[in-house]
Design a protein around this motif. Structure first.
Motif, PDB file in Angstrom:
ATOM      1  N   UNK A 125     -21.402  32.179  33.346  1.00  0.00           N
ATOM      2  CA  UNK A 125     -22.023  31.538  31.782  1.00  0.00           C
ATOM      3  C   UNK A 125     -21.213  31.974  31.066  1.00  0.00           C
ATOM      4  N   UNK A 126     -20.166  32.876  30.601  1.00  0.00           N
ATOM      5  CA  UNK A 126     -19.022  33.071  29.708  1.00  0.00           C
ATOM      6  C   UNK A 126     -17.725  32.581  29.982  1.00  0.00           C
ATOM      7  N   UNK A 127     -16.972  32.105  30.934  1.00  0.00           N
ATOM      8  CA  UNK A 127     -16.347  32.214  31.002  1.00  0.00           C
ATOM      9  C   UNK A 127     -15.026  30.879  30.634  1.00  0.00           C
ATOM     10  N   UNK A 128     -16.227  29.978  29.663  1.00  0.00           N
ATOM     11  CA  UNK A 128     -15.840  28.867  28.859  1.00  0.00           C
ATOM     12  C   UNK A 128     -14.573  30.188  27.582  1.00  0.00           C
ATOM     13  N   UNK A 129     -15.692  30.836  26.655  1.00  0.00           N
ATOM     14  CA  UNK A 129     -15.925  31.359  25.978  1.00  0.00           C
ATOM     15  C   UNK A 129     -14.812  32.422  25.738  1.00  0.00           C
ATOM     16  N   UNK A 130     -14.572  32.895  26.754  1.00  0.00           N
ATOM     17  CA  UNK A 130     -12.775  33.411  27.195  1.00  0.00           C
ATOM     18  C   UNK A 130     -12.162  33.354  27.366  1.00  0.00           C
ATOM     19  N   UNK A 131     -12.258  31.444  26.954  1.00  0.00           N
ATOM     20  CA  UNK A 131     -11.360  30.682  27.481  1.00  0.00           C
ATOM     21  C   UNK A 131     -10.685  30.441  26.331  1.00  0.00           C
ATOM     22  N   UNK A 132     -11.784  29.962  25.601  1.00  0.00           N
ATOM     23  CA  UNK A 132     -11.368  29.417  23.683  1.00  0.00           C
ATOM     24  C   UNK A 132     -11.290  31.079  22.851  1.00  0.00           C
ATOM     25  N   UNK A 133     -11.655  32.144  23.217  1.00  0.00           N
ATOM     26  CA  UNK A 133     -11.635  33.686  22.791  1.00  0.00           C
ATOM     27  C   UNK A 133     -10.106  33.754  22.725  1.00  0.00           C
ATOM     28  N   UNK A 141      -1.734  29.993  17.354  1.00  0.00           N
ATOM     29  CA  UNK A 141      -2.309  28.389  18.133  1.00  0.00           C
ATOM     30  C   UNK A 141      -3.041  27.962  16.724  1.00  0.00           C
ATOM     31  N   UNK A 142      -2.711  26.816  17.149  1.00  0.00           N
ATOM     32  CA  UNK A 142      -3.263  25.892  16.303  1.00  0.00           C
ATOM     33  C   UNK A 142      -4.997  25.353  16.218  1.00  0.00           C
ATOM     34  N   UNK A 143      -5.853  26.259  16.099  1.00  0.00           N
ATOM     35  CA  UNK A 143      -6.941  25.658  16.226  1.00  0.00           C
ATOM     36  C   UNK A 143      -7.427  26.310  14.936  1.00  0.00           C
ATOM     37  N   UNK A 144      -9.070  25.855  14.071  1.00  0.00           N
ATOM     38  CA  UNK A 144      -9.529  25.648  12.958  1.00  0.00           C
ATOM     39  C   UNK A 144     -10.677  26.517  13.229  1.00  0.00           C
ATOM     40  N   UNK A 145     -11.341  26.137  14.735  1.00  0.00           N
ATOM     41  CA  UNK A 145     -12.041  27.222  14.773  1.00  0.00           C
ATOM     42  C   UNK A 145     -12.994  27.339  16.667  1.00  0.00           C
ATOM     43  N   UNK A 146     -13.517  27.582  16.713  1.00  0.00           N
ATOM     44  CA  UNK A 146     -14.133  28.262  18.186  1.00  0.00           C
ATOM     45  C   UNK A 146     -14.214  26.406  18.638  1.00  0.00           C
ATOM     46  N   UNK A 147     -15.298  25.589  17.882  1.00  0.00           N
ATOM     47  CA  UNK A 147     -15.463  24.354  18.683  1.00  0.00           C
ATOM     48  C   UNK A 147     -14.236  23.177  18.886  1.00  0.00           C
ATOM     49  N   UNK A 148     -13.646  23.731  17.141  1.00  0.00           N
ATOM     50  CA  UNK A 148     -12.703  22.764  17.344  1.00  0.00           C
ATOM     51  C   UNK A 148     -11.253  23.313  18.540  1.00  0.00           C
ATOM     52  N   UNK A 149     -11.717  24.185  18.799  1.00  0.00           N
ATOM     53  CA  UNK A 149     -10.629  24.257  20.025  1.00  0.00           C
ATOM     54  C   UNK A 149     -10.975  24.585  21.548  1.00  0.00           C
ATOM     55  N   UNK A 150     -12.639  24.326  21.440  1.00  0.00           N
ATOM     56  CA  UNK A 150     -13.606  24.303  22.694  1.00  0.00           C
ATOM     57  C   UNK A 150     -12.982  22.678  22.906  1.00  0.00           C
ATOM     58  N   UNK A 151     -13.007  21.310  22.017  1.00  0.00           N
ATOM     59  CA  UNK A 151     -13.087  20.357  22.368  1.00  0.00           C
ATOM     60  C   UNK A 151     -11.735  19.940  22.212  1.00  0.00           C
ATOM     61  N   UNK A 152     -10.883  20.913  21.641  1.00  0.00           N
ATOM     62  CA  UNK A 152      -9.024  20.220  22.283  1.00  0.00           C
ATOM     63  C   UNK A 152      -8.321  20.715  23.663  1.00  0.00           C
ATOM     64  N   UNK A 153      -9.667  21.995  23.981  1.00  0.00           N
ATOM     65  CA  UNK A 153      -8.955  22.341  25.482  1.00  0.00           C
ATOM     66  C   UNK A 153      -9.898  20.525  26.569  1.00  0.00           C
ATOM     67  N   UNK A 154     -11.215  20.696  26.081  1.00  0.00           N
ATOM     68  CA  UNK A 154     -11.927  19.573  26.869  1.00  0.00           C
ATOM     69  C   UNK A 154     -10.613  18.350  26.949  1.00  0.00           C
ATOM     70  N   UNK A 155     -10.479  17.680  25.905  1.00  0.00           N
ATOM     71  CA  UNK A 155      -9.496  16.698  25.680  1.00  0.00           C
ATOM     72  C   UNK A 155      -7.930  16.955  26.112  1.00  0.00           C
ATOM     73  N   UNK A 156      -7.517  17.802  25.813  1.00  0.00           N
ATOM     74  CA  UNK A 156      -6.303  17.637  26.239  1.00  0.00           C
ATOM     75  C   UNK A 156      -6.008  18.031  27.560  1.00  0.00           C
ATOM     76  N   UNK A 157      -7.161  19.123  28.474  1.00  0.00           N
ATOM     77  CA  UNK A 157      -6.657  19.475  29.442  1.00  0.00           C
ATOM     78  C   UNK A 157      -7.788  19.254  30.411  1.00  0.00           C
ATOM     79  N   UNK A 161     -10.451  23.069  32.984  1.00  0.00           N
ATOM     80  CA  UNK A 161      -9.332  23.706  32.128  1.00  0.00           C
ATOM     81  C   UNK A 161      -9.855  25.109  31.641  1.00  0.00           C
ATOM     82  N   UNK A 162     -11.139  25.197  32.193  1.00  0.00           N
ATOM     83  CA  UNK A 162     -12.797  25.972  31.129  1.00  0.00           C
ATOM     84  C   UNK A 162     -12.914  27.210  32.261  1.00  0.00           C
ATOM     85  N   UNK A 163     -12.129  26.420  33.452  1.00  0.00           N
ATOM     86  CA  UNK A 163     -12.973  27.764  34.408  1.00  0.00           C
ATOM     87  C   UNK A 163     -11.483  27.161  35.692  1.00  0.00           C
TER      88      UNK A 163
END
Length: 294
Positions: A125-133, A141-157, A161-163
């Motif tokens: 359940x919490x592995x994706x949030x740990x990556x973002x965190x 790191x150039x992220x504005x918010x948790x949501x922006x970071x989540x989108x940036x990771x999934x879009x680029x990698x 990458x979340x797992x």
């Protein structure tokens, strides 16, 4: 008469959900700044300045503001609560089932197995949030918010990458929760043999179990942090574009810092988990006691 066990079971699950949710929120909010410090210490940089917990906290506070200590928290909180619910409900149910099924002389082993099984669902359940965190906790790191970071990771990698660090997370969580459960239940048997509600005993036992478990699992936490952050300076030193998996992370840590590299952040991690499990177990038992019929 046949309805009574069903109602009691439903009531207990309801109490566990409320207790676990409240516990997850309380301990995470209290400990998040220390977790940020731990993450920065563990990033395998050459010449890193985050060598001590106190200095790390002071440097983080003055150069990035106190607010930055809480970056990445919203998504982590959102997933931390259901993850805590999954853990405590699974742990209690598994422990009750195993201790009623097997010989009591194996109780310590059964506690460890219960904790290990419970952590598997929690980690999913919490592995994706740990990556973002940890991406947001990492320096510059150039992220504005948790949501922006989540989108940036999934879009680029990609979603994978979340797992990417899941194997390292499990390799860390199983020995952590196994040892934590065994130590906690053992301490409780000696300090609270009557199994009454005793907040001091639960807090002390939780703190001891957290310290032991945190120290044992620290090498895997270093590797997991490296996989989650994909630190640019480290990638530059090893001339790679990605840290691929747990085996690769182990090789990188050893190559850059030797055996001592696996001890990075151990002081912050032990401190974190002493407080973490002291708060968790005492708060959880408090809420369960509050809901228990008078």
């Amino acid at each position: 008469m046949t309805d009574i066990p069903v109602v009691n079971r439903e009531d207990r699950i309801r109490d566990q959900i409320i207790s676990a949710s409240s516990t997850g929120f309380i301990e995470f909010f209290i400990l998040y700044p220390l977790d940020t410090v731990k993450t920065r210490i563990q990033i395998v940089k050459t010449g890193t300045v985050y060598s001590e917990v106190l200095k790390s906290f002071q440097r983080t506070s003055f150069t990035s503001s106190v607010r930055r200590l809480f970056w990445g928290m919203p998504l982590s909180i959102a997933l931390r609560i259901p993850a805590h619910v999954a853990y405590y409900v699974t742990y209690d149910a598994t422990k009750d089932k195993l201790t009623k099924t097997f010989d009591p002389k194996y109780s310590y082993l059964l506690y460890g197995i219960s904790g290990s099984l419970a952590i598997l669902g929690m980690s999913v359940i919490q592995n994706p949030s740990k990556v973002v965190k940890e991406r947001m906790q990492a320096y510059d790191k150039p992220y504005r918010s948790s949501f922006h970071c989540l989108v940036a990771i999934t879009k680029k990698e990609g979603f994978a990458a979340l797992y990417r660090s899941y194997s390292a997370q499990i390799a860390m969580d199983i020995p952590f929760m196994f040892s934590a459960a065994v130590v906690y239940e053992t301490c409780q048997k000696y300090s609270n043999p009557t199994e009454v509600w005793d907040p001091l005993s639960q807090m002390v036992c939780g703190g001891i179990s957290g310290g032991v478990a945190g120290a044992i699992s620290n090498p895997f936490d270093v590797c997991k942090t490296l996989l989650n952050t994909q630190d640019d300076s480290t990638l530059g030193v090893i001339e790679k574009t990605r840290i691929k998996n747990l085996t690769h992370a182990v090789k990188v840590v050893y190559k850059l810092h030797g055996i001592q590299g696996f001890k990075r952040g151990i002081g912050a991690r032990v401190t974190y988990h002493v407080i973490h499990l002291a708060v968790c177990w005492s708060a959880y038992e408090y809420f369960m006691q509050y809901f228990r019929p008078k």
